[in-house]
Design an enzyme around this catalytic site. Structure first.
Site, PDB file in Angstrom:
ATOM      1  N   HIS A  47       0.821  -1.210   0.000  1.00  0.00           N
ATOM      2  CA  HIS A  47       0.000   0.000   0.000  1.00  0.00           C
ATOM      3  C   HIS A  47       0.856   1.261   0.000  1.00  0.00           C
ATOM      4  O   HIS A  47       0.501   2.262  -0.624  1.00  0.00           O
ATOM      5  CB  HIS A  47      -0.924  -0.021   1.222  1.00  0.00           C
ATOM      6  CG  HIS A  47      -2.055   0.939   1.153  1.00  0.00           C
ATOM      7  ND1 HIS A  47      -3.134   0.753   0.320  1.00  0.00           N
ATOM      8  CD2 HIS A  47      -2.288   2.106   1.806  1.00  0.00           C
ATOM      9  CE1 HIS A  47      -3.979   1.756   0.463  1.00  0.00           C
ATOM     10  NE2 HIS A  47      -3.489   2.596   1.356  1.00  0.00           N
ATOM     11  N   HIS A  93     -10.175   2.243  -1.154  1.00  0.00           N
ATOM     12  CA  HIS A  93     -10.355   1.872   0.246  1.00  0.00           C
ATOM     13  C   HIS A  93     -11.114   0.552   0.263  1.00  0.00           C
ATOM     14  O   HIS A  93     -12.158   0.417   0.896  1.00  0.00           O
ATOM     15  CB  HIS A  93     -11.095   2.971   1.020  1.00  0.00           C
ATOM     16  CG  HIS A  93     -10.410   3.336   2.299  1.00  0.00           C
ATOM     17  ND1 HIS A  93     -11.076   3.582   3.471  1.00  0.00           N
ATOM     18  CD2 HIS A  93      -9.095   3.469   2.598  1.00  0.00           C
ATOM     19  CE1 HIS A  93     -10.206   3.869   4.425  1.00  0.00           C
ATOM     20  NE2 HIS A  93      -8.999   3.811   3.914  1.00  0.00           N
TER      21      HIS A  93
END
Length: 721
Positions: A47, A93
């Site tokens: 990420h 997300h």
């Protein structure tokens, strides 16, 4: 409080491979503290580090005469003339939204808004691209309702209009939904702020809300597959407060007017760790933090928790020390925390102190720009064989249309966007519903258009053509409203990159995307990669979402009209009747065979320019994509409340998904002039029908517009609401 011992299990729980831990030992020459292990885990996960994708991201075109800032900052920036610029980005997300749909989606919106106003821009528009499992799956209804409510709850309270997006359903998303949030803002070109720290001994200031334990380990969670322990991950999901975010934006933009800001970064993934490391690394500096000075809303927080908390609505700033009092007064006025928590240092160190103890002392550059980078093995995806004549089904045209518009994939999404505020700020020129959204650039005659596009079935079948098509459809959606495409942002959602077949999807899609953005002059200026979207080994469809921005310059008129009774229906582009991987095959015949449609980028550019150059003749326009001519013509008719008659009757012509095509409505007495212009431009243009009456006719089949509209407007809510 004694920190936990570093064991193989602890290392694995932090998402670090044995060879990565060995590299940590080599870098620091000793065993890390627990806090240091957490910092490495946060900064070296997918990420934050892009370790599996960085090699391929470098191949993407990211520059152009209109680009002020490309990838690497909080968001991309593109010049729109007259001292104005648009700042935009799309980010995922996904993992948090599957675990806790409302908060996961809400904080996704909050995070992308912070990325925009951190650059000095006031947000003016948002979009979201949502992917869910099949409607009948036991989790889908809960996820759809929670995610949509979360997106609306945060965006509406913050006060930014939602002007577009997409919602899709497919069994491949049963175990992993996708929530991709987009935001755009406006900034003056002389008031842009960046994140690179500068100057030794400068105060590092914490701004915004207090730090809690929510979201600890969120970035690491977002870099792993799901399994049957998913419910245990709920504490890693952040909790958002849109009213605090609104105050944070106003305070930040006001602070920027004072000249006190040297650099600024929002706290997103990995919280204080990532923001401090990125600011220092970009500026070639080290950072020292004193954690007892961090505003906390919970008692007895450890250094590990404070460094990895992903509490929302927080920023980190490097401040001009002589303007500290003025800056502090701004944040106190907005009832937000303002605390000097450290300073920049000359040495390449990330030094973390807590109550006089050294909790971490690491080489800062090794956490960010020098993080591990992998060249993952990959297998080229072999495209499936094209459909033969025997493979091509036939169906009554109206039956086929009804099947499409009764599916939540192609039914109207009113239930979704009616939960979003689409007109707040008063500058919305086109609301969600048909093609690209649009907002006026306040105080000017300019307008900005926005769209979000991808067809995951295409990408799975043929990653290169599917990647091209995602960009090409975004290009068409902008051209269809009369906007000149400017630039793109990508949100690359894929499965486990350690599997060569998944990495092959990624490599192929980026090849296609790169070719398309280069040919169509739409450089990628920002983006996000979301990998490990798998549950129990089952990967999502490869979903490289493309967000795109276009400009209607001052003095130009957008194409925002509606069809009217008597208008001629014309088709721009060549129709072959490609049904491979089509919506019709998937929705009606439960088939996903054949190759994806080929994309000719020169033709895409030519046909898009033809639309923009002949806007004076065009009363309404839409691109032709999923569902082909039949669905596009119905959507134009439904939006206008007038019937349509289409001359074609065969299934491939009506439902084929050939690329580089548009449907346009024009006055009968202007059709000939448009035909002449098409001939001069070398663009195929044919009359395929007309708008008239109150029925939809295709070949020898028909239904009332009222009946079809009822199906179109109610099917989505009936399926998943």
């Amino acid at each position: 409080m004694q920190e936990p011992a570093i064991t193989p299990e602890v290392i694995e729980n932090h998402g670090l491979k044995p060879d990565e831990y060995d590299l940590i030992l080599e870098i620091i020459g000793r065993e890390p503290t627990f806090t240091e292990l957490g910092i490495f885990s946060a900064m070296w996960n997918e990420h934050c580090s892009y370790k599996s994708s960085k090699k391929w991201l470098r191949t993407l075109p990211t520059s152009g005469p209109q680009v002020i800032c490309g990838p690497g900052e909080n968001a991309g920036i593109v010049d729109i003339g007259d001292g104005d610029a648009v700042v935009f980005k799309m980010e995922s997300h996904n993992h948090p939204s599957y675990i806790e749909p409302y908060q996961g989606a809400a904080t996704g919106v909050g995070g992308i808004l912070r990325d925009v106003f951190t650059m000095g821009a006031r947000p003016i528009a948002s979009m979201n691209s949502l992917s869910f499992g099949e409607p009948a799956h036991h989790k889908t209804r809960q996820l759809v309702n929670g995610v949509v409510e979360g997106v609306g709850g945060y965006g509406n309270c913050f006060g930014v209009p939602c002007v577009g997006g997409e919602v899709r359903f497919h069994p491949a998303y049963n175990g992993n939904c996708l929530v991709n949030a987009f935001a755009a803002g406006l900034v003056k070109t002389d008031m842009i702020f960046y994140s690179a720290a500068s100057g030794v001994g400068m105060p590092v200031v914490y701004l915004g809300a207090k730090t809690g334990r929510d979201g600890v380990g969120g970035a690491t969670m977002a870099s792993a597959e799901f399994d049957d322990t998913i419910e245990e991950k709920r504490p890693t999901v952040q909790v958002g407060d849109p009213f605090t975010e609104k105050r944070l934006m106003e305070a930040t933009l006001e602070l920027m007017q004072t000249g006190a800001v040297i650099s600024i970064q929002d706290m997103g993934a990995a919280g204080l760790t990532c923001s401090a490391v990125e600011m220092g690394d970009k500026g070639g500096l080290g950072v020292r933090l004193d954690l007892e000075k961090v505003p906390q809303r919970e008692e007895n927080m450890t250094a590990y928790e404070m460094m990895l908390s992903e509490s929302q609505e927080r920023m980190l700033m490097v401040l001009k020390p002589e303007l500290e009092a003025e800056a502090k007064a701004v944040f106190e006025k907005w009832d937000l925390d303002f605390a000097i928590v450290g300073e920049t240092i000359a040495e390449d160190r990330f030094l973390i102190m807590h109550n006089g103890e050294v909790k971490a002392d690491l080489p800062l550059s090794k956490l960010s720009s020098s993080a591990p980078e992998y060249d993952r093995p990959w297998i080229e995806v072999e495209a499936p064989a094209a459909l033969t004549d025997a493979d091509v089904p036939t169906i009554d045209p109206i039956d086929g249309l009804k099947a499409l518009i009764s599916s939540p994939n192609y039914a109207g999404k009113q239930w979704v966007y009616e939960q979003y505020d689409t007109t707040v700020m008063g500058d919305t020129a086109r609301r969600p519903g048909l093609g690209g959204g649009m907002v006026r650039v306040h105080g000017t005659d300019k307008k900005l258009a926005f769209t979000s596009d991808v067809t995951p079935r295409y990408v799975k079948a043929n990653p290169v053509e599917g990647g091209k098509q995602a960009v090409a459809e975004a290009y068409r959606n902008l051209c269809a409203v009369g906007a000149k495409p400017l630039a793109t942002t990508d949100n690359l959602n894929f499965g486990n990159p350690e599997k060569p077949e998944i990495m092959g999807q990624f490599v192929g899609a980026l090849k296609g995307i790169g070719e398309a953005v280069s040919a169509l002059d739409m450089p990628i200026v920002s983006g996000n990669v979301s990998l490990y979207n798998e549950t129990d080994g089952q990967a999502i469809l490869p979903t490289p979402t493309i967000g795109a921005v276009g400009l209607v310059a001052a003095g130009e008129e957008p194409i925002l009209g509606e069809a009217r009774d008597g208008h001629v229906l014309l088709l721009v582009g060549e129709t072959i009747g490609h049904l491979g991987q089509s919506a019709l095959l998937h929705e009606v015949f439960n088939r996903e065979d054949g190759d994806a449609p080929a994309v000719d980028l020169e033709i895409e550019k030519r046909n898009g320019e033809f639309i923009r150059n002949n806007r004076d003749f065009i009363k309404a326009c839409t691109d032709i994509s999923d569902g082909g001519l039949a669905l596009a013509a119905f959507e134009l008719a439904e939006a206008a409340g007038v019937g349509v008659q289409i001359d074609a009757s065969d299934t491939p012509t009506l439902f084929g998904e050939d690329q580089a095509r548009y449907l346009v409505a024009c006055n009968f007495d202007q059709a000939e002039a448009l035909m002449i212009a098409a001939g001069q431009a070398g663009v195929p243009l044919e009359t395929v029908g007309k708008f008239t009456g109150d029925t939809v006719k295709m070949g020898g089949s028909e239904a009332t517009l009222e009946e079809l509209s009822q199906i179109f407007r109610t099917s989505f809510a009936e399926a998943v609401a």
